[in-house]
Motif scaffolding. Structure first.
Motif, PDB file in Angstrom:
ATOM      1  N   LYS A 162       1.191  -1.003   0.515  1.00 57.92           N
ATOM      2  CA  LYS A 162       0.083  -0.007   0.318  1.00 57.92           C
ATOM      3  C   LYS A 162       0.701   1.412   0.105  1.00 57.92           C
ATOM      4  O   LYS A 162       0.194   2.220  -0.293  1.00 57.92           O
ATOM      5  CB  LYS A 162      -1.044  -0.217   1.161  1.00 57.92           C
ATOM      6  N   THR A 163       2.016   0.943   0.167  1.00 56.12           N
ATOM      7  CA  THR A 163       2.906   2.204   0.470  1.00 56.12           C
ATOM      8  C   THR A 163       3.923   2.511  -0.824  1.00 56.12           C
ATOM      9  O   THR A 163       4.388   3.801  -1.140  1.00 56.12           O
ATOM     10  CB  THR A 163       3.775   2.345   1.472  1.00 56.12           C
ATOM     11  N   VAL A 164       3.843   2.107  -1.731  1.00 58.58           N
ATOM     12  CA  VAL A 164       4.158   1.941  -3.473  1.00 58.58           C
ATOM     13  C   VAL A 164       3.198   3.575  -4.380  1.00 58.58           C
ATOM     14  O   VAL A 164       4.472   3.983  -4.780  1.00 58.58           O
ATOM     15  CB  VAL A 164       3.803   0.550  -3.904  1.00 58.58           C
ATOM     16  N   TYR A 165       2.148   3.140  -3.908  1.00 61.59           N
ATOM     17  CA  TYR A 165       1.538   4.583  -4.865  1.00 61.59           C
ATOM     18  C   TYR A 165       2.487   5.360  -4.127  1.00 61.59           C
ATOM     19  O   TYR A 165       2.384   6.646  -4.861  1.00 61.59           O
ATOM     20  CB  TYR A 165      -0.201   4.552  -4.223  1.00 61.59           C
ATOM     21  N   ASP A 166       2.190   6.075  -3.065  1.00 61.02           N
ATOM     22  CA  ASP A 166       2.378   7.430  -2.082  1.00 61.02           C
ATOM     23  C   ASP A 166       4.578   7.468  -2.887  1.00 61.02           C
ATOM     24  O   ASP A 166       4.884   8.481  -3.066  1.00 61.02           O
ATOM     25  CB  ASP A 166       2.917   6.822  -0.488  1.00 61.02           C
ATOM     26  N   LEU A 167       4.884   5.718  -2.842  1.00 63.36           N
ATOM     27  CA  LEU A 167       6.532   6.620  -2.867  1.00 63.36           C
ATOM     28  C   LEU A 167       6.552   6.367  -4.545  1.00 63.36           C
ATOM     29  O   LEU A 167       7.753   7.531  -4.760  1.00 63.36           O
ATOM     30  CB  LEU A 167       7.443   4.517  -2.942  1.00 63.36           C
ATOM     31  N   ILE A 168       6.131   6.699  -5.227  1.00 64.16           N
ATOM     32  CA  ILE A 168       5.986   6.914  -6.602  1.00 64.16           C
ATOM     33  C   ILE A 168       5.525   8.415  -6.732  1.00 64.16           C
ATOM     34  O   ILE A 168       6.400   9.360  -7.956  1.00 64.16           O
ATOM     35  CB  ILE A 168       5.102   5.368  -7.560  1.00 64.16           C
ATOM     36  N   SER A 169       4.155   9.104  -6.542  1.00 61.94           N
ATOM     37  CA  SER A 169       3.570   9.807  -6.174  1.00 61.94           C
ATOM     38  C   SER A 169       4.548  10.381  -5.653  1.00 61.94           C
ATOM     39  O   SER A 169       4.519  12.351  -6.205  1.00 61.94           O
ATOM     40  CB  SER A 169       2.367   9.887  -5.164  1.00 61.94           C
ATOM     41  N   THR A 170       5.306  10.313  -4.686  1.00 60.03           N
ATOM     42  CA  THR A 170       6.188  11.702  -4.617  1.00 60.03           C
ATOM     43  C   THR A 170       7.429  11.771  -5.101  1.00 60.03           C
ATOM     44  O   THR A 170       7.831  12.820  -5.128  1.00 60.03           O
ATOM     45  CB  THR A 170       7.209  10.910  -3.437  1.00 60.03           C
ATOM     46  N   ASN A 171       8.142  11.299  -5.869  1.00 59.97           N
ATOM     47  CA  ASN A 171       9.126  11.210  -6.797  1.00 59.97           C
ATOM     48  C   ASN A 171       8.239  11.428  -8.546  1.00 59.97           C
ATOM     49  O   ASN A 171       9.429  11.731  -8.864  1.00 59.97           O
ATOM     50  CB  ASN A 171       9.418   9.910  -6.887  1.00 59.97           C
ATOM     51  N   ILE A 172       7.243  12.098  -8.232  1.00 60.53           N
ATOM     52  CA  ILE A 172       6.240  11.469 -10.133  1.00 60.53           C
ATOM     53  C   ILE A 172       7.203  13.044 -10.868  1.00 60.53           C
ATOM     54  O   ILE A 172       7.154  12.879 -11.903  1.00 60.53           O
ATOM     55  CB  ILE A 172       4.455  11.877  -9.292  1.00 60.53           C
ATOM     56  N   ASN A 173       7.170  14.072 -10.121  1.00 58.93           N
ATOM     57  CA  ASN A 173       7.520  15.212 -10.083  1.00 58.93           C
ATOM     58  C   ASN A 173       8.897  15.152 -11.649  1.00 58.93           C
ATOM     59  O   ASN A 173       9.218  15.562 -12.373  1.00 58.93           O
ATOM     60  CB  ASN A 173       8.202  16.380 -10.581  1.00 58.93           C
ATOM     61  N   ASP A 174       9.949  14.793 -10.649  1.00 59.16           N
ATOM     62  CA  ASP A 174      11.126  13.682 -11.103  1.00 59.16           C
ATOM     63  C   ASP A 174      11.659  12.943 -12.295  1.00 59.16           C
ATOM     64  O   ASP A 174      11.782  12.985 -13.365  1.00 59.16           O
ATOM     65  CB  ASP A 174      12.847  13.634 -10.393  1.00 59.16           C
ATOM     66  N   ILE A 175      10.080  11.797 -12.088  1.00 60.50           N
ATOM     67  CA  ILE A 175      10.139  10.813 -12.991  1.00 60.50           C
ATOM     68  C   ILE A 175       9.509  11.450 -14.572  1.00 60.50           C
ATOM     69  O   ILE A 175      10.175  11.223 -15.243  1.00 60.50           O
ATOM     70  CB  ILE A 175       8.854   9.863 -12.348  1.00 60.50           C
ATOM     71  N   LEU A 176       8.718  13.013 -14.192  1.00 54.99           N
ATOM     72  CA  LEU A 176       7.784  13.398 -14.956  1.00 54.99           C
ATOM     73  C   LEU A 176       9.089  13.709 -16.166  1.00 54.99           C
ATOM     74  O   LEU A 176       9.396  14.427 -17.350  1.00 54.99           O
ATOM     75  CB  LEU A 176       6.490  13.691 -14.950  1.00 54.99           C
ATOM     76  N   ASN A 177      10.381  14.449 -15.113  1.00 58.96           N
ATOM     77  CA  ASN A 177      11.165  15.297 -15.866  1.00 58.96           C
ATOM     78  C   ASN A 177      11.848  14.274 -17.002  1.00 58.96           C
ATOM     79  O   ASN A 177      12.199  14.711 -18.382  1.00 58.96           O
ATOM     80  CB  ASN A 177      11.848  16.521 -15.122  1.00 58.96           C
ATOM     81  N   VAL A 178      12.470  12.739 -16.185  1.00 59.23           N
ATOM     82  CA  VAL A 178      12.811  12.267 -17.318  1.00 59.23           C
ATOM     83  C   VAL A 178      12.437  11.787 -17.735  1.00 59.23           C
ATOM     84  O   VAL A 178      12.972  11.522 -19.654  1.00 59.23           O
ATOM     85  CB  VAL A 178      13.530  11.124 -16.266  1.00 59.23           C
ATOM     86  N   LEU A 179      11.246  11.372 -17.903  1.00 62.11           N
ATOM     87  CA  LEU A 179      10.352  11.025 -19.082  1.00 62.11           C
ATOM     88  C   LEU A 179      10.515  12.389 -20.567  1.00 62.11           C
ATOM     89  O   LEU A 179      10.743  11.882 -21.659  1.00 62.11           O
ATOM     90  CB  LEU A 179       8.440  10.806 -18.864  1.00 62.11           C
TER      91      LEU A 179
END
Length: 182
Positions: A162-179
Motif C-alpha cells: 500500500k506504500t508503493v503508490y505514495d513512494l512513486i507519487s512523491t517522485n512523480i515530478n522528477d519521473i516526469l522530468n526524466v520522461l
C-alpha cells in the motif's frame, strides 16, 4: 515512449498524471496516449521480458526508448523514497553485468537483479526485473533508462504494497522530468 512497471501500484500515479487510457489487451494491462505506452508486467524477469517483447512487437515503430520505473530494496546508504537512476546492473542468477548511462540531476547507482527477493546485495539497490528490462530492450534495439525508488532496506517481508503508490507519487515530478528529457 514505452514505460514499464512491474506493479499496478507503481503505474497508477503515472497513469493519472499522464492521463493514460486502458487498452484492450488479452495478456497484459496496457495504458496509452499519443506519447506514451505503459505496460504492467507483473513481478520478475520472465514476466518483464515477455511483457516488453509483447509491446515492442505489437507497437514496434511507436518508440525506440523505454523507461522502467519501480521500487527497490536498498542499503542504508540510500534513504527511503529516494529516486535513483540505475547505471549498472548485476544479474545475480547469471553473473552478467550491464552498464547504462548516468543521468544528471539524479543519484546514479548500481542494481542487483535476482529471481528471488533479496535480503542483501553487493550493490546499493536490489530488484527482480532490472536485468530483464535492459536485455529485452537491447534485443529490440531500444534505449533503456531504469529508475528505482527505495522502498525498504532489503527487508521484503516488512514491506507493505500500500506504500508503493505514495513512494512513486512523491517522485512523480522528477519521473516526469526524466520522461520529457529522455
Amino acid at each position: 515512449m514505452f514505460i514499464h512497471t512491474a506493479l499496478y501500484a507503481e503505474a497508477k500515479p503515472i497513469i493519472e498524471f499522464l492521463n493514460l487510457k486502458k487498452v484492450d489487451d488479452p495478456f497484459f494491462n496496457i495504458y496509452k496516449n499519443e506519447e506514451y505506452i505503459l505496460i504492467v508486467s507483473g513481478i520478475g524477469k520472465i514476466l518483464t521480458a515477455i511483457s516488453l517483447s509483447h509491446i515492442f512487437t505489437k507497437y514496434n515503430s511507436f518508440s525506440n526508448k523505454v523507461l522502467s520505473i519501480g521500487i527497490a530494496g536498498a542499503t542504508k546508504n540510500l534513504p527511503i523514497a529516494k529516486l535513483v537512476n540505475v547505471n549498472k546492473i548485476i544479474d545475480k542468477d547469471t553473473q552478467a553485468v550491464y552498464f547504462l548511462n548516468d543521468l544528471k540531476n539524479l543519484k546514479n547507482s548500481s542494481l542487483t537483479t535476482s529471481s528471488r527477493p533479496l535480503h542483501n546485495a553487493k550493490t546499493d539497490l536490489g530488484d527482480m526485473e532490472g536485468s530483464a528490462v535492459y536485455k529485452t530492450a537491447k534485443v529490440y534495439k531500444k534505449e533503456a533508462i531504469i529508475l528505482k525508488v527505495v522502498s525498504d532496506y532489503f527487508e521484503p517481508e516488512n514491506f507493505e504494497i500500500k506504500t508503493v503508490y505514495d513512494l512513486i507519487s512523491t517522485n512523480i515530478n522528477d519521473i516526469l522530468n526524466v520522461l520529457r528529457n529522455f
